[in-house]
Scaffold this motif. Structure first.
Motif: not given
Ligand SMILES: NC(=O)C1=CN([C@@H]2O[C@H](COP(=O)(O)OP(=O)(O)OC[C@H]3O[C@@H](n4cnc5c(N)ncnc54)[C@H](OP(=O)(O)O)[C@@H]3O)[C@@H](O)[C@H]2O)C=CC1
Ligand SMILES: CC(C)(CO)C(=O)C(=O)O
Length: 269
Positions: A159, A210, A213
């Protein structure tokens, strides 16, 4: 605990300043240096930290490696002498390979922002957590520094790779802050990199929102890759974009474009 930290850069100093409140910390540096001194964090002196040259590295209860990814190889001969756990804190994924060569390896992802402002002085520019795995280290967290054990650390690292692949090269190439990637024309560029990453890692559970963000939360940041280019330093393009490209089995033209551009512009190896 006895804690060793290799590298007196931004992250090494940040950790040394906080961990010295609860632990006996030794900071291992490249230069010949032997003293006990505080770290100055945001203008305040920490408790005393031992400073030693790297060739005096010895087993501690835990050793952190806080060098840039490309400098890890210079510390591997010293790490090989240790029997204790060693936690790597780099961005990118190239350093995962070192777990084959060392007996007791952990990986951490630093969500803090830090900048070294002078020797042994650091500014804590953004607060976050340190997420780590593959094994619990007891008594590491304190009130001011939070360590979180993750059950799937490889997914956390992947990630972070997505985040760095999408944000760092576009901000570095155009010289813009992270928040600019929420607007056109940079939004389109960032989105294309994300789409190519999805073709390389189709099973990784991550959405573009994501990453948006993170762009919002760090909107005023200049990414580490942008700052490295601005200071004429070597970047971590290899462990970030280079790693992704080495996993690709289909064409990824935008990743290749940014990889080449950053390689041409970065400082000496
Ligand atoms: N700074 C940040 O906000 C964040 C950084 N990270 C990651 O953390 C890692 C470290 O980053 P950062 O602290 O910013 O980098 P810095 O360049 O500030 O610090 C790296 C330090 O490692 C030292 N070093 C290199 N080789 C050796 C060696 N053989 N022995 C002892 N010390 C050595 C360097 O020494 P010298 O000074 O002599 O060159 C330097 O002080 C990177 O992978 C980065 O991506 C992750 C999240 C946030
Ligand atoms: C999350 C982000 C993009 C914050 O700037 C970062 O990790 C970096 O700059 O390397």
């Amino acid at each position: 605990m006895n804690v060793g930290i290799i590298g007196a850069g931004a992250i090494g100093l940040l950790l040394a300043s906080y961990l010295s409140e609860d632990h006996a910390v030794t900071l291992y540096v490249r230069q010949e240096q032997e003293e006990e001194r505080p770290i100055i964090r945001d203008g305040q002196a920490s408790r005393l930290v031992r400073i030693r040259k790297i060739d005096r590295l010895e087993s501690e209860d835990l050793v952190f490696v806080a060098t840039k990814s490309y400098d890890i190889k210079s510390v591997i001969p010293f790490l090989k002498r240790l029997a204790c756990p060693v936690m790597f804190l780099q961005n990118g994924m190239d350093h995962l390979k070192w777990k084959e060569q060392l007996p007791h390896v952990l990986f951490g992802i630093v969500e803090h922002g830090a900048m070294r402002t002078a020797p042994f002085e650091v500014q804590h520019t953004g607060k976050g957590r340190i997420r780590y795995g593959n094994q619990e280290v007891a008594n590491l967290s304190s009130k001011q520094l939070c360590f979180e054990l993750e059950s799937d650390m490889e997914a956390v690292l992947l990630t972070k790779l997505f985040i760095n692949v999408v944000i760092n090269p576009v901000t570095a190439y155009y010289g813009v802050e992270n928040g600019s990637l929420l607007e056109m024309p940079y939004r389109e560029e960032a989105r294309q990199l994300f789409d190519e990453m999805r073709t390389i890692f189709p099973h990784h559970d991550i959405t573009y929102s994501e990453i948006e963000r993170i762009m919002k939360n760090t909107s005023k940041n200049r990414s580490s890759m942008l700052r490295d280019l601005e200071y004429g330093r070597r970047t971590e393009v290899e462990p970030i974009l280079g790693y992704a490209l080495r996993q690709a089995t289909t064409a990824t033209p935008r990743l290749s474009f940014y990889y080449e551009q950053i390689k041409q512009r970065e400082g000496p190896q």
